[in-house]
Design a protein around this motif. Structure first.
Motif, PDB file in Angstrom:
ATOM      1  N   THR A 114      49.729  42.867  46.084  1.00  0.00           N
ATOM      2  CA  THR A 114      49.453  41.852  45.075  1.00  0.00           C
ATOM      3  C   THR A 114      48.082  41.251  45.332  1.00  0.00           C
ATOM      4  O   THR A 114      47.718  40.988  46.474  1.00  0.00           O
ATOM      5  CB  THR A 114      50.529  40.739  45.040  1.00  0.00           C
ATOM      6  OG1 THR A 114      50.227  39.831  43.977  1.00  0.00           O
ATOM      7  CG2 THR A 114      50.647  39.991  46.340  1.00  0.00           C
ATOM      8  N   THR A 169      45.605  38.092  44.758  1.00  0.00           N
ATOM      9  CA  THR A 169      45.710  36.674  44.447  1.00  0.00           C
ATOM     10  C   THR A 169      44.616  36.296  43.459  1.00  0.00           C
ATOM     11  O   THR A 169      43.670  37.045  43.253  1.00  0.00           O
ATOM     12  CB  THR A 169      45.565  35.817  45.719  1.00  0.00           C
ATOM     13  OG1 THR A 169      44.240  35.965  46.223  1.00  0.00           O
ATOM     14  CG2 THR A 169      46.580  36.222  46.772  1.00  0.00           C
ATOM     15  N   PHE A 201      50.028  34.520  43.084  1.00  0.00           N
ATOM     16  CA  PHE A 201      50.261  35.957  43.123  1.00  0.00           C
ATOM     17  C   PHE A 201      49.931  36.587  41.777  1.00  0.00           C
ATOM     18  O   PHE A 201      50.165  35.985  40.731  1.00  0.00           O
ATOM     19  CB  PHE A 201      51.739  36.274  43.392  1.00  0.00           C
ATOM     20  CG  PHE A 201      52.202  35.978  44.786  1.00  0.00           C
ATOM     21  CD1 PHE A 201      51.587  36.554  45.885  1.00  0.00           C
ATOM     22  CD2 PHE A 201      53.290  35.155  44.999  1.00  0.00           C
ATOM     23  CE1 PHE A 201      52.038  36.306  47.165  1.00  0.00           C
ATOM     24  CE2 PHE A 201      53.752  34.898  46.278  1.00  0.00           C
ATOM     25  CZ  PHE A 201      53.121  35.466  47.358  1.00  0.00           C
TER      26      PHE A 201
END
Length: 135
Positions: free
Chosen positions: A78, A80, A124
């Motif tokens: 993921t 950010t 996220f």
């Protein structure tokens, strides 16, 4: 006295401009992070991005503004939204989840390991699952 405030503002903002050396160091750090991420995902194939994942008992690896959660059988990447400045300093990652999973948009905070003060916040992005080739 009339010129004091503009000069003071200019003096304060002058320290905010990155020098060529700082820019080069930051670029080198980003290149190292990208090379480590590429190396660590070699032999793993990406799947379709997911909005939420269960990451209970998963280890986290940090590559700049990218996090990879590894639960042993799968890795979830993921990115950010930026703003978690403590990620580069190995600060503590604090997440708050209201369910047993983490989701896109959930807030990630970083806390300084020594002083305990907040050092950044971000969110996220989608979670891209990676599976080991041959599984």
């Amino acid at each position: 006295m009339r010129f004091f405030f503009p000069l003071a503002a200019l003096a304060l903002t002058a320290g905010c401009v990155a020098t060529p050396q700082e820019t080069a160091r930051e670029q080198a750090r980003q290149d190292r992070d990208l090379a480590r991420l590429d190396r660590d995902l070699r032999g793993w194939s990406p799947g379709r991005p997911q909005t939420c994942v269960q990451t209970r008992n998963a280890n986290v690896r940090i590559y700049g503004d990218t996090l990879v959660y590894d639960d042993g059988g799968r890795r979830y990447l993921t990115k950010t939204g930026g703003g978690c400045f403590g990620l580069q300093r190995d600060d503590i990652i604090v997440t708050q989840s209201f369910m047993s999973q983490m989701c896109r948009g959930d807030i990630v905070r970083t806390v300084d390991r020594t002083a305990g003060f907040p050092s950044g916040a971000c969110s996220f992005g989608d979670f891209v699952p990676y599976t080991k080739n041959g599984r």
